[in-house]
Design a protein around this motif. Structure first.
Motif, PDB file in Angstrom:
ATOM      1  N   PHE A 229       0.473  -1.023  -0.319  1.00  0.00           N
ATOM      2  CA  PHE A 229      -0.192   0.025   0.037  1.00  0.00           C
ATOM      3  C   PHE A 229       0.854   1.326   0.007  1.00  0.00           C
ATOM      4  CE2 PHE A 229      -2.999  -2.972   1.833  1.00  0.00           C
ATOM      5  CZ  PHE A 229      -4.201  -2.971   0.398  1.00  0.00           C
ATOM      6  N   ALA A 230       2.071   1.276   0.830  1.00  0.00           N
ATOM      7  CA  ALA A 230       3.013   2.423   0.446  1.00  0.00           C
ATOM      8  C   ALA A 230       3.667   2.771  -0.257  1.00  0.00           C
ATOM      9  CB  ALA A 230       4.355   2.206   1.778  1.00  0.00           C
ATOM     10  N   VAL A 231       3.808   1.547  -1.559  1.00  0.00           N
ATOM     11  CA  VAL A 231       4.528   1.951  -2.924  1.00  0.00           C
ATOM     12  C   VAL A 231       3.313   2.093  -3.615  1.00  0.00           C
ATOM     13  CG1 VAL A 231       5.791   0.675  -4.737  1.00  0.00           C
ATOM     14  CG2 VAL A 231       6.484   0.401  -2.556  1.00  0.00           C
ATOM     15  N   LEU A 232       1.800   1.460  -3.178  1.00  0.00           N
ATOM     16  CA  LEU A 232       0.946   1.643  -4.461  1.00  0.00           C
ATOM     17  C   LEU A 232       0.647   3.311  -4.180  1.00  0.00           C
ATOM     18  CD1 LEU A 232      -1.345   0.650  -6.425  1.00  0.00           C
ATOM     19  CD2 LEU A 232      -2.811   0.349  -4.018  1.00  0.00           C
ATOM     20  N   PHE A 233       0.067   3.821  -2.693  1.00  0.00           N
ATOM     21  CA  PHE A 233       0.271   5.228  -2.803  1.00  0.00           C
ATOM     22  C   PHE A 233       1.236   5.841  -2.712  1.00  0.00           C
ATOM     23  CE2 PHE A 233      -3.404   2.606  -1.124  1.00  0.00           C
ATOM     24  CZ  PHE A 233      -4.752   3.223  -2.235  1.00  0.00           C
ATOM     25  N   GLY A 234       2.021   5.892  -2.871  1.00  0.00           N
ATOM     26  CA  GLY A 234       3.852   6.652  -2.569  1.00  0.00           C
ATOM     27  C   GLY A 234       4.466   6.953  -3.098  1.00  0.00           C
ATOM     28  N   GLY A 235       4.740   5.640  -4.458  1.00  0.00           N
ATOM     29  CA  GLY A 235       5.876   6.174  -5.216  1.00  0.00           C
ATOM     30  C   GLY A 235       5.332   7.327  -6.015  1.00  0.00           C
ATOM     31  N   ALA A 236       6.375   7.958  -6.138  1.00  0.00           N
ATOM     32  CA  ALA A 236       6.147   9.397  -7.297  1.00  0.00           C
ATOM     33  C   ALA A 236       7.334   9.461  -8.996  1.00  0.00           C
ATOM     34  CB  ALA A 236       6.159  10.589  -6.264  1.00  0.00           C
ATOM     35  N   VAL A 237       8.092   8.310  -8.399  1.00  0.00           N
ATOM     36  CA  VAL A 237       9.363   8.335  -9.302  1.00  0.00           C
ATOM     37  C   VAL A 237       8.726   8.088 -11.134  1.00  0.00           C
ATOM     38  CG1 VAL A 237      11.016   6.748 -10.308  1.00  0.00           C
ATOM     39  CG2 VAL A 237      10.264   7.439  -7.850  1.00  0.00           C
ATOM     40  N   SER A 238       7.190   7.284 -11.308  1.00  0.00           N
ATOM     41  CA  SER A 238       6.841   7.546 -12.485  1.00  0.00           C
ATOM     42  C   SER A 238       6.383   8.287 -12.514  1.00  0.00           C
ATOM     43  CB  SER A 238       5.415   6.073 -12.329  1.00  0.00           C
ATOM     44  OG  SER A 238       4.098   6.587 -11.372  1.00  0.00           O
ATOM     45  N   MET A 239       6.383   9.495 -12.229  1.00  0.00           N
ATOM     46  CA  MET A 239       5.404  10.889 -12.854  1.00  0.00           C
ATOM     47  C   MET A 239       7.162  11.245 -13.437  1.00  0.00           C
ATOM     48  SD  MET A 239       2.224  10.802 -13.429  1.00  0.00           S
ATOM     49  CE  MET A 239       2.965   9.455 -14.128  1.00  0.00           C
ATOM     50  N   LEU A 240       8.478  11.032 -13.201  1.00  0.00           N
ATOM     51  CA  LEU A 240       9.351  11.381 -12.932  1.00  0.00           C
ATOM     52  C   LEU A 240       9.338  12.574 -14.679  1.00  0.00           C
ATOM     53  CD1 LEU A 240      11.845  10.817 -11.295  1.00  0.00           C
ATOM     54  CD2 LEU A 240      10.952  12.513 -10.808  1.00  0.00           C
ATOM     55  N   PRO A 241       9.489  11.268 -15.909  1.00  0.00           N
ATOM     56  CA  PRO A 241       9.448  11.857 -17.298  1.00  0.00           C
ATOM     57  C   PRO A 241       8.348  13.714 -17.411  1.00  0.00           C
ATOM     58  CG  PRO A 241       8.747  10.495 -17.573  1.00  0.00           C
ATOM     59  CD  PRO A 241       9.064  10.551 -15.400  1.00  0.00           C
ATOM     60  N   GLU A 361      -2.319   4.676 -10.879  1.00  0.00           N
ATOM     61  CA  GLU A 361      -3.033   5.644  -9.613  1.00  0.00           C
ATOM     62  C   GLU A 361      -2.112   7.007 -10.185  1.00  0.00           C
ATOM     63  OE1 GLU A 361      -3.025   7.598  -6.730  1.00  0.00           O
ATOM     64  OE2 GLU A 361      -0.926   6.379  -6.735  1.00  0.00           O
ATOM     65  N   SER A 362      -1.334   6.663 -10.085  1.00  0.00           N
ATOM     66  CA  SER A 362      -0.088   7.887 -10.367  1.00  0.00           C
ATOM     67  C   SER A 362      -0.899   8.981 -11.009  1.00  0.00           C
ATOM     68  CB  SER A 362       1.345   8.090 -10.236  1.00  0.00           C
ATOM     69  OG  SER A 362       1.325   7.754  -8.727  1.00  0.00           O
ATOM     70  N   GLY A 363      -0.960   8.400 -12.812  1.00  0.00           N
ATOM     71  CA  GLY A 363      -0.698   8.984 -14.434  1.00  0.00           C
ATOM     72  C   GLY A 363      -3.126   9.631 -13.871  1.00  0.00           C
ATOM     73  N   ILE A 364      -3.908   8.449 -13.224  1.00  0.00           N
ATOM     74  CA  ILE A 364      -5.287   8.818 -12.781  1.00  0.00           C
ATOM     75  C   ILE A 364      -5.477  10.258 -11.627  1.00  0.00           C
ATOM     76  CG2 ILE A 364      -7.319   8.469 -12.521  1.00  0.00           C
ATOM     77  CD1 ILE A 364      -6.813   5.431 -13.387  1.00  0.00           C
ATOM     78  N   ALA A 365      -4.867  10.024 -10.712  1.00  0.00           N
ATOM     79  CA  ALA A 365      -4.683  11.314  -9.832  1.00  0.00           C
ATOM     80  C   ALA A 365      -3.756  12.305 -10.758  1.00  0.00           C
ATOM     81  CB  ALA A 365      -4.155  11.224  -8.815  1.00  0.00           C
ATOM     82  N   ALA A 366      -2.966  12.117 -11.735  1.00  0.00           N
ATOM     83  CA  ALA A 366      -2.104  13.447 -11.823  1.00  0.00           C
ATOM     84  C   ALA A 366      -3.028  13.878 -13.075  1.00  0.00           C
ATOM     85  CB  ALA A 366      -0.796  13.518 -12.345  1.00  0.00           C
ATOM     86  N   SER A 367      -4.020  13.021 -13.295  1.00  0.00           N
ATOM     87  CA  SER A 367      -4.385  13.727 -14.895  1.00  0.00           C
ATOM     88  C   SER A 367      -5.814  14.795 -13.846  1.00  0.00           C
ATOM     89  CB  SER A 367      -4.805  12.743 -15.662  1.00  0.00           C
ATOM     90  OG  SER A 367      -5.771  12.058 -14.578  1.00  0.00           O
ATOM     91  N   GLY A 379       1.221  10.681  -0.335  1.00  0.00           N
ATOM     92  CA  GLY A 379       2.244  10.762   0.266  1.00  0.00           C
ATOM     93  C   GLY A 379       1.343  10.571   1.692  1.00  0.00           C
ATOM     94  N   VAL A 380       0.506  11.407   2.118  1.00  0.00           N
ATOM     95  CA  VAL A 380      -0.597  11.321   3.587  1.00  0.00           C
ATOM     96  C   VAL A 380      -1.252   9.443   3.046  1.00  0.00           C
ATOM     97  CG1 VAL A 380      -2.937  12.176   3.707  1.00  0.00           C
ATOM     98  CG2 VAL A 380      -1.002  14.005   2.380  1.00  0.00           C
ATOM     99  N   VAL A 381      -1.332   9.870   2.101  1.00  0.00           N
ATOM    100  CA  VAL A 381      -2.177   7.735   2.277  1.00  0.00           C
ATOM    101  C   VAL A 381      -1.346   6.994   2.870  1.00  0.00           C
ATOM    102  CG1 VAL A 381      -3.153   6.146   1.324  1.00  0.00           C
ATOM    103  CG2 VAL A 381      -4.272   8.260   0.568  1.00  0.00           C
ATOM    104  N   THR A 382       0.118   7.400   2.653  1.00  0.00           N
ATOM    105  CA  THR A 382       0.619   6.468   2.672  1.00  0.00           C
ATOM    106  C   THR A 382       1.447   6.465   4.467  1.00  0.00           C
ATOM    107  OG1 THR A 382       2.367   6.618   1.042  1.00  0.00           O
ATOM    108  CG2 THR A 382       3.436   5.922   2.585  1.00  0.00           C
ATOM    109  N   LEU A 383       0.799   7.699   5.276  1.00  0.00           N
ATOM    110  CA  LEU A 383       1.325   7.640   6.367  1.00  0.00           C
ATOM    111  C   LEU A 383      -0.444   7.437   7.287  1.00  0.00           C
ATOM    112  CD1 LEU A 383       2.520  11.272   7.017  1.00  0.00           C
ATOM    113  CD2 LEU A 383       3.367   9.411   7.387  1.00  0.00           C
TER     114      LEU A 383
END
Length: 410
Positions: A229-241, A361-367, A379-383
């Motif tokens: 769950f931490a990686v699922l919601f806290g991962g930001a690396v995929s949005m680096l480009p 998830e990051s792509g959908i949330a970013a859009s 990050g908040v969800v990870t906490l």
């Protein structure tokens, strides 16, 4: 002593395939965003990889437990080489008059990466157990993690430099070269092959046996779920480009350096823990590390400069490195030799696939929310996940590694 011929060759193999994969991810991410300028296209990279991963992981784990290990590892390297070759064709081919679309081949190649990872993850765990004594697992995990993270530093940075200086063709060619280096390392690896005798039980019975083993051990299951769950919601690396392009107005070199920053942090903490394993209060260290990961993700989300972003990602790597080493040691100590493939495959579904689903998830949330807001939200969800784990998994909270060595944690 950890430095044996078998362990050294195993580390060379791991470096080679990791660098191959990391260059691929940097190159294909930049390639797709360059063509589409769409964050959802980046999110679909995760989906394209995780679907074949899910479909193959459990069967790959079963195969690792019952078939010759080296042949399976060689198959994984061959798939890495194939996905690089496909993207090399995309980068050099002319598709204007062809029914094949570059995007289709890109996502097909990403799918091959999912298949390769489904094989490579469990086979490495089995070969690791063959190369070391049980008493060396904790330190060996720290060394292996450090080596892995060093490859994650060099791979993205090298990939970014290749794209900037020589173009995508050179980057994709290097994917193939490093995969072939992995093949040569495997051919030099020597160990006592122990192939299990074929069981009268079906593949499905074997897979269910592995699932029962994992779900019957609270410490193992809780550690997997926490990281998932931490990686699922806290991962930001995929949005680096997108982050480099939209917020930093940067270039491929910046993408490569930021992509490598978490690995720098993980490497440093891995080298530290190789000498000072966290045997006491390991469960609390794990929970604290995941909380630190979430806080660092929030810091990255509000970053507006390269230095601030790099420091946030560096600390994400530090905390992730602690988490990975503790969780991996738990897995190695609790798992019997004849089930390492299946248990590692299940762990891969929990942890490895969450990276790809997290990318979607990051792509959908970013859009929907915007790039920075979506990263802070993750990050908040990870906490919140850490808080829930603290109360719902008391055995993990009070875990010491010595408990696992005596099979007390069940």
């Amino acid at each position: 002593m950890l430095i044996s011929r078998a362990f050294t060759i195993l580390m060379i193999y791991r470096v080679a395939i990791t660098v191959s994969y990391q260059i691929f991810t940097v190159a294909v991410g930049w390639h797709i965003f360059e063509l589409t300028q769409d964050v959802m296209a980046l999110g679909l990279i995760g989906l394209a990889e995780v679907i074949p991963y899910f479909c193959c992981a459990l069967f790959a784990g079963h195969a690792v437990d019952v078939l010759p290990k080296k042949k399976i590892a060689l198959f994984g390297c061959a798939v890495y080489a194939l996905m690089g070759a496909v993207m090399l064709w995309v980068a050099t081919g002319d598709f204007q008059q062809n029914w094949l679309k570059p995007a289709w081949l890109m996502y097909f190649s990403i799918g091959l990466a999912g298949i390769a990872r489904a094989v490579v993850r469990p086979i490495y765990q089995v070969l690791f157990a063959q190369a070391l004594e049980r008493s060396q697992y904790s330190r060996g995990t720290a060394v292996g993690t450090s080596v892995f993270q060093m490859a994650q530093i060099g791979g993205p940075a090298f990939g970014g430099v290749l794209i900037a200086w020589s173009g995508l063709v050179s980057a994709y060619l290097s994917v193939v070269v490093f995969a072939l280096i992995g093949v040569m390392a495997l051919l030099a690896f020597r160990y006592q092959e122990e192939v299990s005798k074929p069981s009268a039980d079906s593949i499905w019975v074997s897979i269910v046996e592995g699932l029962k083993f994992v779900f019957g051990r609270q410490v193992m299951l809780a550690a997997m779920a926490l990281d998932m769950f931490a990686v699922l919601f806290g991962g930001a690396v995929s949005m680096l480009p997108a982050y480099v392009s939209e917020i930093l107005s940067g270039h491929p070199e910046a993408l490569g350096l930021l992509r490598a920053a978490p690995a720098v942090g993980s490497t440093l903490v891995g080298l530290w823990l190789a000498r000072r394993p966290l045997d006491q209060y390991a469960g609390r260290w794990l929970l604290a590390a995941v909380a630190g990961f979430g806080l660092s993700a929030i810091g990255f989300g509000v970053s507006t400069t390269f230095v601030m972003a790099a420091l946030s990602l560096l600390f994400m790597g530090v905390f992730d490195g602690i988490s990975v080493i503790i969780r991996s040691t738990i897995m190695q100590l609790l798992t019997p030799d004849n089930m390492r493939g299946r248990v590692s495959a299940i762990n891969g579904i929990f942890i490895g696939s969450s990276n790809e689903i997290g990318a979607l998830e990051s792509g959908i949330a970013a859009s929907w929310l915007g790039l920075s807001t979506s990263i802070v939200f993750g990050g908040v969800v990870t906490l919140l996940v850490v808080m829930a784990s603290w109360f719902l998994a008391p055995k993990l909270r009070y875990l010491n590694m010595r408990d696992l060595q005596s099979d007390a944690a069940r």
